[in-house]
Write an enzyme that holds these catalytic residues in place. Structure first.
Site, mmCIF file in Angstrom:
data_model
loop_
_atom_site.group_PDB
_atom_site.id
_atom_site.type_symbol
_atom_site.label_atom_id
_atom_site.label_comp_id
_atom_site.label_asym_id
_atom_site.label_seq_id
_atom_site.Cartn_x
_atom_site.Cartn_y
_atom_site.Cartn_z
ATOM 1 N N ALA A 12 17.320 -4.880 -1.932
ATOM 2 C CA ALA A 12 17.845 -3.512 -1.922
ATOM 3 C C ALA A 12 19.198 -3.389 -2.618
ATOM 4 C CB ALA A 12 17.955 -3.016 -0.480
ATOM 5 N N THR A 16 21.233 -0.068 -4.879
ATOM 6 C CA THR A 16 22.123 0.884 -4.205
ATOM 7 C C THR A 16 22.986 1.641 -5.216
ATOM 8 O OG1 THR A 16 23.550 -0.994 -3.713
ATOM 9 C CG2 THR A 16 22.238 -0.169 -1.907
ATOM 10 N N ASP A 94 10.958 0.594 -5.792
ATOM 11 C CA ASP A 94 11.423 1.735 -6.589
ATOM 12 C C ASP A 94 11.005 1.702 -8.057
ATOM 13 O OD1 ASP A 94 13.249 -0.150 -7.749
ATOM 14 O OD2 ASP A 94 14.706 0.276 -6.168
ATOM 15 N N HIS A 111 6.575 -5.863 -2.011
ATOM 16 C CA HIS A 111 6.311 -4.800 -1.028
ATOM 17 C C HIS A 111 5.604 -3.596 -1.640
ATOM 18 C CE1 HIS A 111 9.848 -6.667 1.402
ATOM 19 N NE2 HIS A 111 8.700 -7.213 1.719
ATOM 20 N N CYS A 119 -5.726 4.860 -1.753
ATOM 21 C CA CYS A 119 -6.622 5.350 -0.702
ATOM 22 C C CYS A 119 -6.965 4.205 0.231
ATOM 23 C CB CYS A 119 -7.889 5.925 -1.320
ATOM 24 S SG CYS A 119 -9.118 6.360 -0.060
ATOM 25 N N CYS A 144 -8.095 11.732 -0.084
ATOM 26 C CA CYS A 144 -8.545 11.131 -1.336
ATOM 27 C C CYS A 144 -9.548 12.043 -2.010
ATOM 28 C CB CYS A 144 -9.176 9.768 -1.055
ATOM 29 S SG CYS A 144 -9.922 8.993 -2.512
ATOM 30 N N CYS A 147 -13.142 10.016 -2.045
ATOM 31 C CA CYS A 147 -13.957 9.737 -0.854
ATOM 32 C C CYS A 147 -13.489 10.493 0.382
ATOM 33 C CB CYS A 147 -13.962 8.233 -0.566
ATOM 34 S SG CYS A 147 -12.420 7.626 0.163
HETATM 35 ZN ZN ZN Z 1 -10.841 7.113 -1.395
#
Ligand code: ZN
Length: 244
Positions: A12, A16, A94, A111, A119, A144, A147
């Site tokens: 992070a 900043t 980001d 991450h 979805c 979504c 689906c």
């Molecule tokens: Zn979907």
């Protein structure tokens, strides 16, 4: 002679200066406010439509997508352009390394990315901007379009596991690199933090650039406490210049 592989682990602290707060850090928003933490916790998100609505509203309000890369992101991109083999392992979602010009294939997002949605039913993906536009147009919890499933940001929420493929690649890079620079990470969140130890154990020169002490400072050859915005460009210029 082959140029040494430089791995950067960024947290992070590198963003900043771009105006992105450290949500997950020890003093981060998610820690201070348990209700806010629910918005990014998989179990609550999936189980409660109201939590999802609030999570989407929060994303519309925050300006993370409008943030611009700063000098530290640009310095990494410049090092890559200079011909030094560089791989970035980032804890940030980001997308600022890619925006600064580091090729996406050289950036591992541990991450995930807040710039995309995914979805939970069919794994379809799309640009976060498109989902946010639907929220602004009145869909509280946009489903979504393929689906009808629940959409979520393509980030690893609390309660979710890191992508084993991404983690495996990060480990391989940490073992193979000759220089490992940890930037703006408290090195307290596993398994990302452990990569610094893996790199040092495999003979890499470990450099830590962080305002606060980290558990890996003793293993580091160099610890830099200066602000990242000035310290990292200086450090990377030395690296680029040392191997012309
Ligand atoms: Zn979907």
């Amino acid at each position: 002679m082959a140029k040494p592989l430089v791995a950067l682990l960024t947290g992070a602290g590198i963003s900043t200066d771009s105006g992105i707060p450290d949500y997950r850090g020890p003093n981060g928003l998610w820690r201070e406010d348990p209700e806010a933490e629910k918005l990014v916790t998989y179990e609550y998100y999936m189980g409660d439509r109201e939590i999802r609505s609030r999570s989407w509203r929060m994303r519309v309000k925050t300006h993370a997508l409008k943030a611009e890369p700063n000098g530290a992101h640009r310095a990494v991109a410049e090092l890559e352009r200079s011909g030094v083999p560089v791989r970035v392992i980032t804890q940030n979602v980001d997308g600022l390394h890619q925006l600064a010009g580091t090729p996406a294939r050289k950036v591992l997002e541990l991450h995930g990315s807040a710039r995309s949605f995914v979805c939970t039913g069919c794994a379809a993906r799309g640009a976060m901007q498109d989902a946010l536009a639907r929220v602004e147009a009145g869909e509280a919890d946009p489903p979504c379009r393929e689906c009808g499933g629940i959409l979520k940001p393509a980030t690893v929420m609390f309660g979710e596991r890191l992508d084993p493929m991404v983690l495996g690649e990060a480990l391989a890079i940490s073992k193979a690199c000759q220089v490992f620079i940890a930037v703006g990470s408290s090195l307290q969140v596993q398994p990302a933090a452990g990569l610094a130890g893996v790199a040092a154990d495999h003979g890499a020169r470990l450099v830590i650039v962080n305002a606060e002490p980290t558990p890996y400072d003793e293993q580091a050859e160099e610890v830099v406490r200066e602000p990242i915005g000035t310290a990292l460009p200086k450090l990377l210029r030395q690296l680029g210049g040392a191997h012309p």
